[in-house]
Structures are given as C-alpha cells and as structure tokens.
Design a protein around this motif. Structure first.
Motif, mmCIF file in Angstrom:
data_model
loop_
_atom_site.group_PDB
_atom_site.id
_atom_site.type_symbol
_atom_site.label_atom_id
_atom_site.label_comp_id
_atom_site.label_asym_id
_atom_site.label_seq_id
_atom_site.Cartn_x
_atom_site.Cartn_y
_atom_site.Cartn_z
ATOM 1 N N VAL A 11 0.837 -1.195 0.000
ATOM 2 C CA VAL A 11 0.000 0.000 0.000
ATOM 3 C C VAL A 11 0.873 1.246 0.000
ATOM 4 N N ASP A 12 1.905 1.241 0.840
ATOM 5 C CA ASP A 12 2.818 2.385 0.899
ATOM 6 C C ASP A 12 3.456 2.655 -0.470
ATOM 7 N N ARG A 13 3.831 1.584 -1.169
ATOM 8 C CA ARG A 13 4.451 1.751 -2.483
ATOM 9 C C ARG A 13 3.456 2.294 -3.497
ATOM 10 N N ALA A 14 2.205 1.829 -3.416
ATOM 11 C CA ALA A 14 1.174 2.327 -4.325
ATOM 12 C C ALA A 14 0.915 3.808 -4.085
ATOM 13 N N VAL A 15 0.842 4.201 -2.810
ATOM 14 C CA VAL A 15 0.636 5.609 -2.475
ATOM 15 C C VAL A 15 1.823 6.439 -2.953
ATOM 16 N N ALA A 16 3.026 5.914 -2.767
ATOM 17 C CA ALA A 16 4.231 6.621 -3.217
ATOM 18 C C ALA A 16 4.207 6.823 -4.724
ATOM 19 N N LEU A 17 3.726 5.812 -5.457
ATOM 20 C CA LEU A 17 3.675 5.923 -6.910
ATOM 21 C C LEU A 17 2.689 7.012 -7.342
ATOM 22 N N LEU A 18 1.539 7.064 -6.687
ATOM 23 C CA LEU A 18 0.558 8.097 -7.008
ATOM 24 C C LEU A 18 1.065 9.479 -6.605
ATOM 25 N N SER A 19 1.777 9.530 -5.489
ATOM 26 C CA SER A 19 2.282 10.805 -4.987
ATOM 27 C C SER A 19 3.467 11.322 -5.782
ATOM 28 N N LEU A 33 8.972 7.265 -12.774
ATOM 29 C CA LEU A 33 8.219 6.809 -11.598
ATOM 30 C C LEU A 33 9.114 5.988 -10.682
ATOM 31 N N ALA A 34 9.899 5.097 -11.272
ATOM 32 C CA ALA A 34 10.806 4.268 -10.479
ATOM 33 C C ALA A 34 11.849 5.135 -9.785
ATOM 34 N N ARG A 35 12.370 6.125 -10.492
ATOM 35 C CA ARG A 35 13.388 6.992 -9.901
ATOM 36 C C ARG A 35 12.832 7.788 -8.731
ATOM 37 N N ARG A 36 11.639 8.352 -8.921
ATOM 38 C CA ARG A 36 11.061 9.204 -7.879
ATOM 39 C C ARG A 36 10.625 8.414 -6.640
ATOM 40 N N THR A 37 10.324 7.133 -6.824
ATOM 41 C CA THR A 37 9.865 6.318 -5.689
ATOM 42 C C THR A 37 10.940 5.390 -5.143
ATOM 43 N N SER A 38 12.107 5.401 -5.789
ATOM 44 C CA SER A 38 13.215 4.510 -5.402
ATOM 45 C C SER A 38 12.816 3.042 -5.482
ATOM 46 N N LEU A 39 11.944 2.733 -6.434
ATOM 47 C CA LEU A 39 11.545 1.347 -6.693
ATOM 48 C C LEU A 39 12.244 0.854 -7.948
ATOM 49 N N ASP A 40 12.476 -0.452 -8.027
ATOM 50 C CA ASP A 40 12.997 -0.963 -9.282
ATOM 51 C C ASP A 40 11.867 -0.971 -10.310
ATOM 52 N N LYS A 41 12.215 -0.966 -11.567
ATOM 53 C CA LYS A 41 11.223 -0.783 -12.623
ATOM 54 C C LYS A 41 10.188 -1.907 -12.653
ATOM 55 N N SER A 42 10.610 -3.123 -12.372
ATOM 56 C CA SER A 42 9.660 -4.240 -12.408
ATOM 57 C C SER A 42 8.603 -4.087 -11.314
ATOM 58 N N THR A 43 9.019 -3.622 -10.126
ATOM 59 C CA THR A 43 8.063 -3.411 -9.027
ATOM 60 C C THR A 43 7.134 -2.243 -9.359
ATOM 61 N N ALA A 44 7.716 -1.165 -9.870
ATOM 62 C CA ALA A 44 6.908 -0.007 -10.235
ATOM 63 C C ALA A 44 5.888 -0.380 -11.302
ATOM 64 N N LEU A 45 6.288 -1.200 -12.282
ATOM 65 C CA LEU A 45 5.378 -1.612 -13.340
ATOM 66 C C LEU A 45 4.255 -2.478 -12.786
ATOM 67 N N ARG A 46 4.578 -3.379 -11.890
ATOM 68 C CA ARG A 46 3.552 -4.247 -11.301
ATOM 69 C C ARG A 46 2.512 -3.426 -10.532
ATOM 70 N N ILE A 47 2.991 -2.459 -9.758
ATOM 71 C CA ILE A 47 2.077 -1.615 -8.984
ATOM 72 C C ILE A 47 1.251 -0.735 -9.918
#
Length: 235
Positions: A11-19, A33-47
């Motif tokens: 949930v935190d990652r989803a909120v971070a992606l929207l934010s 999106l991945a850069r701004r949330t510090s997520l790897d691209k595969s995780t960002a894409l899944r979310i």
C-alpha cells in the motif's frame, strides 16, 4: 497476522507511486516513476498495472502513465465533504425548490466532468446522478459550458460564451434536458458549471427561459461563496 507487513508495504508503495506526480506532470514514464519512488522498474510496473486495473492510473499511448479517473471521483467526494455541502448546498436546495428540477455543480477532471454536489428534484419523475460520477465533457450542457468558458475554440463554444449559458435536450441521456451556466472562483477563474436537469416533458423552451434568471442568480451567489468578485457571466 502473517503477511500484514508485506500488505502494508505494498500500500505504501502504491501511495508513493501516485504521490510521485507533481502539479506540472501530465504524465510520467515508468523510468521516472521508479526513480522518484526509489523502486525498481519491475516493481513499479507491477504496482502501476494494479492501480490501472482500479482506474487510479492510466497508461498513455506512448507507454507513460497518468493519474486515472477514479482519483477524480475520490477527490470530488473529498471536496464535497468540506466545502459545497456546508456552504454551497443551501443554494442548490433553493434553486431546485424554486424550479422543481435537479441542480448540480460540475468540475472538470481531465477529459471528463465530475459531479461535485447535487440536489435532486422532489418530483417523482426526475433525472438523478451521484456526487463523484464522471461524465463526458462533450455530452450535456454542463460539460459544454465548462469547455466553452475553459477556452475551447469552435462556433458552438463561442456561441455559449456569448449567451452565457447552454441548453441541451437528449444529448447524453434520452428524454433528459439540461441547462447550465459557468461558476467562477477566486480571481474570477473558472471553477465549473451549475446545471439544472430534468425530463424533456417539463423542459420546454418556456420553462427553460423561466429557469434561467434563477440559475444565473444562484450561480452568482455560489461564485461569490467560491471567492469570485464579480457576476458569474455578463448577460
């Protein structure tokens, strides 16, 4: 319970992606999106795909991502919970009672108009919508008024600006008519539109012209509440 921490993290990652979207960001690439949330691209894409499935994100034709219409609905409900219901709803109630038709305020969200707050007619035959409902801008008087006073070009929009209102019959929903005028907020900037809606059988030309002065008066009162310093439109 097992798995709760993982669920909360998701949930935190989803909120971070929207934010991650700023005020000037119409869309963002997956890489950004991945850069701004510090997520790897595969995780960002899944979310992002999960959020898109819930209409909170939309993937554009160029594969970038933009905020989705579900957020507009939630935002409209949030706004209605603390501004229109307390300050604006009494004006809608008076307008609906005076005309016998349903009254509503619409605002633009992307390529749709969203019902912000509404007072249904007390009559047994009436048109109904719910706060948060999203509809096409180019179907119905409320959307056309928003487009016209929002700067859209074309003969129809120019005509609406000159009249100060727009009337449609059966354009979005068969047997339903609507008449709308613009609303303005602080700095006399466009806020949205105020519309009366009812069945065609009651919405004759004579009835529409009778309703119009009341609609303009209500728009002036609501625009003043929203921070406008002048009349809703010149007429």
């Amino acid at each position: 319970m097992p798995g709760n921490s993982t669920a909360v993290a998701a949930v935190d990652r989803a909120v971070a992606l929207l934010s991650a979207f700023g005020e000037e960001d119409a869309s963002l690439t997956l890489t950004e999106l991945a850069r701004r949330t510090s997520l790897d691209k595969s995780t960002a894409l899944r979310i992002a795909r999960t959020l898109a499935g819930n209409r909170m994100l939309v993937q554009c034709e160029d594969s970038s991502w933009r905020l989705g219409p579900k957020l507009a609905q939630l935002g409209a409900r949030y706004t209605a919970s603390f501004v229109p219901e307390k300050f604006v709803a009494p004006e809608l109630i008076k307008l609906s009672d005076d005309t016998g038709e349903s009254a509503a305020i619409y605002v633009r969200e992307g390529d749709t108009r969203v019902c912000l707050v509404r007072k249904d007619s007390a009559q047994s035959i009436r048109h109904s919508a719910r706060p948060g409902d999203a509809m096409s801008l180019d179907k119905g008087a409320a959307g056309w008024v928003i487009m016209a006073f929002g700067g859209h070009v074309g003969e129809l929009c120019q005509s609406i600006r000159e009249r100060g209102y727009h009337l449609t019959r059966g354009e979005r929903t068969p047997d339903v008519a609507s008449i709308a005028v613009p609303l303005f907020g602080a700095g006399n900037t466009l806020f949205g539109s105020l519309a009366l809606t009812g069945p065609l059988v009651r919405f004759t030309d004579e009835a529409a012209q009778t309703h119009l002065p009341r609609l303009f008066a209500a728009a002036d009162a609501i625009s003043k509440i929203l921070g406008s310093e002048g009349q809703s439109v010149r007429r």
